[in-house]
Design a protein around this motif. Structure first.
Motif, PDB file in Angstrom:
ATOM      1  N   VAL A   1       0.996  -1.189  -0.094  1.00 39.05           N
ATOM      2  CA  VAL A   1      -0.026   0.006  -0.063  1.00 39.05           C
ATOM      3  C   VAL A   1       0.489   1.615   0.125  1.00 39.05           C
ATOM      4  CG1 VAL A   1      -2.000   1.330   1.000  1.00 39.05           C
ATOM      5  CG2 VAL A   1      -1.497  -1.339   0.907  1.00 39.05           C
ATOM      6  N   PRO A   2       1.689   1.572   0.795  1.00 36.93           N
ATOM      7  CA  PRO A   2       2.702   2.305   0.907  1.00 36.93           C
ATOM      8  C   PRO A   2       3.002   2.896  -0.869  1.00 36.93           C
ATOM      9  CG  PRO A   2       3.086   1.951   3.057  1.00 36.93           C
ATOM     10  CD  PRO A   2       2.042   0.719   2.060  1.00 36.93           C
ATOM     11  N   ALA A   3       4.360   1.545  -0.875  1.00 36.59           N
ATOM     12  CA  ALA A   3       5.060   1.695  -2.556  1.00 36.59           C
ATOM     13  C   ALA A   3       3.383   2.684  -3.759  1.00 36.59           C
ATOM     14  CB  ALA A   3       5.307   0.602  -3.399  1.00 36.59           C
ATOM     15  N   PHE A   4       2.249   1.773  -3.423  1.00 35.03           N
ATOM     16  CA  PHE A   4       1.373   2.539  -3.945  1.00 35.03           C
ATOM     17  C   PHE A   4       0.991   3.474  -4.018  1.00 35.03           C
ATOM     18  CE2 PHE A   4      -3.097   2.294  -5.737  1.00 35.03           C
ATOM     19  CZ  PHE A   4      -3.580   1.532  -6.635  1.00 35.03           C
ATOM     20  N   VAL A   5       0.684   3.988  -2.706  1.00 37.05           N
ATOM     21  CA  VAL A   5      -0.370   5.089  -2.991  1.00 37.05           C
ATOM     22  C   VAL A   5       1.188   6.523  -2.815  1.00 37.05           C
ATOM     23  CG1 VAL A   5      -0.660   6.860  -1.083  1.00 37.05           C
ATOM     24  CG2 VAL A   5      -1.568   5.371  -0.831  1.00 37.05           C
ATOM     25  N   GLY A   6       2.510   6.431  -2.585  1.00 36.55           N
ATOM     26  CA  GLY A   6       3.743   6.600  -2.872  1.00 36.55           C
ATOM     27  C   GLY A   6       3.842   6.832  -4.146  1.00 36.55           C
ATOM     28  N   PHE A   7       3.769   5.549  -5.125  1.00 36.71           N
ATOM     29  CA  PHE A   7       4.189   6.035  -6.435  1.00 36.71           C
ATOM     30  C   PHE A   7       3.531   6.793  -7.181  1.00 36.71           C
ATOM     31  CE2 PHE A   7       3.861   4.439 -11.164  1.00 36.71           C
ATOM     32  CZ  PHE A   7       5.010   4.145 -11.613  1.00 36.71           C
ATOM     33  N   TRP A   8       2.009   6.765  -7.610  1.00 37.55           N
ATOM     34  CA  TRP A   8       0.965   7.713  -7.699  1.00 37.55           C
ATOM     35  C   TRP A   8       0.555   9.188  -7.404  1.00 37.55           C
ATOM     36  CZ3 TRP A   8      -1.976   7.294 -11.955  1.00 37.55           C
ATOM     37  CH2 TRP A   8      -2.365   5.863 -12.417  1.00 37.55           C
ATOM     38  N   LEU A   9       1.443   8.970  -6.282  1.00 32.00           N
ATOM     39  CA  LEU A   9       1.651  10.756  -5.802  1.00 32.00           C
ATOM     40  C   LEU A   9       2.449  11.447  -6.603  1.00 32.00           C
ATOM     41  CD1 LEU A   9       0.774  10.959  -1.453  1.00 32.00           C
ATOM     42  CD2 LEU A   9      -0.521  11.563  -3.546  1.00 32.00           C
ATOM     43  N   GLY A  10       3.839  11.130  -6.598  1.00 30.64           N
ATOM     44  CA  GLY A  10       4.715  10.606  -7.027  1.00 30.64           C
ATOM     45  C   GLY A  10       4.715  11.185  -9.262  1.00 30.64           C
TER      46      GLY A  10
ATOM     47  N   GLN B   1      12.516  15.006   9.129  1.00 37.98           N
ATOM     48  CA  GLN B   1      11.340  15.117   9.867  1.00 37.98           C
ATOM     49  C   GLN B   1      10.297  14.089   9.586  1.00 37.98           C
ATOM     50  OE1 GLN B   1      12.921  17.470  12.122  1.00 37.98           O
ATOM     51  NE2 GLN B   1      14.063  17.292  10.465  1.00 37.98           N
ATOM     52  N   LEU B   2      10.354  12.885   8.966  1.00 31.73           N
ATOM     53  CA  LEU B   2       9.343  12.350   8.400  1.00 31.73           C
ATOM     54  C   LEU B   2       9.643  11.008   8.076  1.00 31.73           C
ATOM     55  CD1 LEU B   2       7.559  14.751   5.734  1.00 31.73           C
ATOM     56  CD2 LEU B   2       6.770  14.388   7.723  1.00 31.73           C
ATOM     57  N   VAL B   3      10.722  10.575   9.005  1.00 29.46           N
ATOM     58  CA  VAL B   3      11.345   9.184   9.014  1.00 29.46           C
ATOM     59  C   VAL B   3       9.995   7.962   8.716  1.00 29.46           C
ATOM     60  CG1 VAL B   3      12.262   7.718  10.005  1.00 29.46           C
ATOM     61  CG2 VAL B   3      13.140   9.947   9.954  1.00 29.46           C
ATOM     62  N   PRO B   4       8.746   8.318   9.314  1.00 27.73           N
ATOM     63  CA  PRO B   4       7.620   7.305   9.312  1.00 27.73           C
ATOM     64  C   PRO B   4       6.849   7.125   8.208  1.00 27.73           C
ATOM     65  CG  PRO B   4       7.359   8.076  11.905  1.00 27.73           C
ATOM     66  CD  PRO B   4       8.336   9.034  10.355  1.00 27.73           C
ATOM     67  N   LEU B   5       7.323   8.034   7.165  1.00 31.33           N
ATOM     68  CA  LEU B   5       6.794   8.200   5.948  1.00 31.33           C
ATOM     69  C   LEU B   5       7.521   7.656   5.292  1.00 31.33           C
ATOM     70  CD1 LEU B   5       4.869  10.805   6.131  1.00 31.33           C
ATOM     71  CD2 LEU B   5       3.343   8.601   6.571  1.00 31.33           C
ATOM     72  N   MET B   6       8.907   7.276   4.753  1.00 34.88           N
ATOM     73  CA  MET B   6       9.961   7.072   4.401  1.00 34.88           C
ATOM     74  C   MET B   6       9.497   5.694   3.517  1.00 34.88           C
ATOM     75  SD  MET B   6      13.108   7.461   3.357  1.00 34.88           S
ATOM     76  CE  MET B   6      12.885   8.426   5.094  1.00 34.88           C
ATOM     77  N   PRO B   7       8.683   4.673   3.392  1.00 32.46           N
ATOM     78  CA  PRO B   7       7.523   3.856   2.342  1.00 32.46           C
ATOM     79  C   PRO B   7       7.384   4.825   0.832  1.00 32.46           C
ATOM     80  CG  PRO B   7       8.199   2.420   4.488  1.00 32.46           C
ATOM     81  CD  PRO B   7       7.969   4.600   4.930  1.00 32.46           C
ATOM     82  N   TYR B   8       6.911   5.972   1.846  1.00 34.23           N
ATOM     83  CA  TYR B   8       5.619   6.697   1.020  1.00 34.23           C
ATOM     84  C   TYR B   8       7.104   7.589  -0.330  1.00 34.23           C
ATOM     85  CZ  TYR B   8       1.680   5.761   3.567  1.00 34.23           C
ATOM     86  OH  TYR B   8       1.113   4.632   3.610  1.00 34.23           O
ATOM     87  N   LEU B   9       7.770   8.180   0.929  1.00 38.05           N
ATOM     88  CA  LEU B   9       8.979   8.830   0.105  1.00 38.05           C
ATOM     89  C   LEU B   9      10.027   8.229  -0.742  1.00 38.05           C
ATOM     90  CD1 LEU B   9       9.820  10.953   3.321  1.00 38.05           C
ATOM     91  CD2 LEU B   9       8.798  11.740   1.808  1.00 38.05           C
ATOM     92  N   LEU B  10      10.023   6.833  -0.499  1.00 35.86           N
ATOM     93  CA  LEU B  10      11.067   6.687  -1.557  1.00 35.86           C
ATOM     94  C   LEU B  10      10.240   6.046  -3.195  1.00 35.86           C
ATOM     95  CD1 LEU B  10      12.171   3.590   0.531  1.00 35.86           C
ATOM     96  CD2 LEU B  10      13.794   5.395  -0.820  1.00 35.86           C
ATOM     97  N   SER B  11       8.783   5.669  -2.730  1.00 34.61           N
ATOM     98  CA  SER B  11       8.001   5.440  -3.447  1.00 34.61           C
ATOM     99  C   SER B  11       7.909   6.153  -4.475  1.00 34.61           C
ATOM    100  CB  SER B  11       6.791   4.826  -3.372  1.00 34.61           C
ATOM    101  OG  SER B  11       5.851   4.871  -2.489  1.00 34.61           O
ATOM    102  N   PHE B  12       7.584   7.997  -3.980  1.00 32.41           N
ATOM    103  CA  PHE B  12       7.218   9.302  -4.686  1.00 32.41           C
ATOM    104  C   PHE B  12       8.300   9.106  -5.861  1.00 32.41           C
ATOM    105  CE2 PHE B  12       7.167  12.994  -4.705  1.00 32.41           C
ATOM    106  CZ  PHE B  12       6.201  14.437  -4.878  1.00 32.41           C
ATOM    107  N   ALA B  13       9.579   9.431  -4.726  1.00 27.38           N
ATOM    108  CA  ALA B  13       9.978   9.336  -5.857  1.00 27.38           C
ATOM    109  C   ALA B  13      10.338   8.843  -6.847  1.00 27.38           C
ATOM    110  CB  ALA B  13      12.786   9.900  -5.153  1.00 27.38           C
ATOM    111  N   ALA B  14      10.628   7.293  -7.067  1.00 23.44           N
ATOM    112  CA  ALA B  14       9.871   6.026  -8.009  1.00 23.44           C
ATOM    113  C   ALA B  14       9.205   7.177  -9.360  1.00 23.44           C
ATOM    114  CB  ALA B  14      10.134   5.146  -7.501  1.00 23.44           C
ATOM    115  N   GLY B  15       7.607   7.192  -8.467  1.00 25.21           N
ATOM    116  CA  GLY B  15       6.565   6.991  -9.924  1.00 25.21           C
ATOM    117  C   GLY B  15       6.897   8.532 -10.398  1.00 25.21           C
ATOM    118  N   ALA B  16       8.103   9.607  -9.516  1.00 28.20           N
ATOM    119  CA  ALA B  16       8.279  10.840 -10.338  1.00 28.20           C
ATOM    120  C   ALA B  16       9.091  10.568 -11.628  1.00 28.20           C
ATOM    121  CB  ALA B  16       9.032  11.824  -9.317  1.00 28.20           C
TER     122      ALA B  16
END
Length: 265
Positions: free
Chosen positions: A74-83, A209-224
């Motif tokens: 889920v985090p990878a899916f959401v982060g990817f689409w946000l990117g 400052q957002l370490v708990p959101l790291m999976p979302y941030l990693l996949s956000f960069a991937a999506g971009a």
């Protein structure tokens, strides 16, 4: 200076060195890049970016979410689409003109900017995701408590630097062909790469400052990064007849980045 901080600054500088070396080709070459060479370099860059998105960003994002069990995707899916949506927004708003584009009508909001400026803005859009990718990986490394390793972060930096070398040439050579002096064309290529360490540093400051959101941030960069590949690089490498060269260069870039990440990570 703390060793981890020194390692981070080196990691942020490595991609810029690739762009700088590529841009310096304007002093050694004349005229425009051969179309076949241009397609090969573009395909190679695309392959590196896709492999980096998968092995350096999406896979670690899923591994970081392993505690969620079957919902670890889920985090990878959401982060990817946000990117993807973030780059779509930038692409729609920021005036730009892709290098080598036959259509002289800029994309994004209307502006009175010069053609050369519009070309550099297109490269800026391209480089933002790469800076974010490097930044978020080093942010995770600095924060500790993640599965990210120094070797894996270095592999990403080296991989981005490798694909930045042809990008630097792809940027500076058209600027030279547009009438810029060799020095100005080189500076244009160099400055287009500065956005990467700058973006990476800003990403580190925010991500720590957002370490708990790291999976979302990693996949956000991937999506971009994937947005840039599909929207810009794949059409460029497939342009014209017999796009085999671009496809083979894509495969080479993909497998090289995969080997770097798995071998060093």
């Amino acid at each position: 200076m703390d060793a981890s901080v020194t390692r981070t600054f080196i990691g942020l500088a490595i991609p810029l060195s690739g762009t700088t070396a590529g841009a310096a080709m304007v002093f050694l070459m004349r005229g425009r890049l051969n179309h076949t060479v241009d397609r090969a370099l573009t395909g190679f860059a695309a392959g590196v970016m896709v492999a980096a998105s998968v092995w350096s960003l999406i896979v670690p994002a899923i591994e970081e979410s392993s505690g969620m069990g079957r919902l670890a995707w889920v985090p990878a899916f959401v982060g990817f689409w946000l990117g993807i949506l973030f780059l779509l927004l930038l692409d729609s708003l920021l005036p730009h003109l892709h290098l080598g584009e036959k259509d002289d009508r800029p994309e994004g909001l209307k502006s009175n900017l010069q053609r050369k400026t519009l070309m550099l803005l297109a490269v800026t859009i391209h480089n933002i995701p790469e800076g974010m990718a490097v930044g978020v990986v080093y942010a995770g490394l600095l924060s500790g408590g993640t599965g990210l390793t120094a070797a894996g972060a270095l592999a990403l930096s080296v991989g981005i630097a490798i694909q930045n070398f042809p990008e630097g040439a792809i940027i500076s050579m058209p600027l030279r062909a547009e009438g810029s002096s060799r020095t100005r064309a080189f500076l244009g290529g160099f400055l287009s790469g500065v956005v990467e360490p700058a973006g990476a540093l800003l990403t580190i400051l925010a991500a720590r400052q957002l370490v708990p959101l790291m999976p979302y941030l990693l996949s956000f960069a991937a999506g971009a990064m994937v947005y840039v590949v599909v929207e810009e690089l794949i059409p460029e490498m497939s342009e014209g007849e017999h796009s085999n060269v671009g496809v083979l260069a894509f495969a080479l870039g993909f497998t090289l980045m995969m080997a770097l990440d798995v071998g060093l990570g």
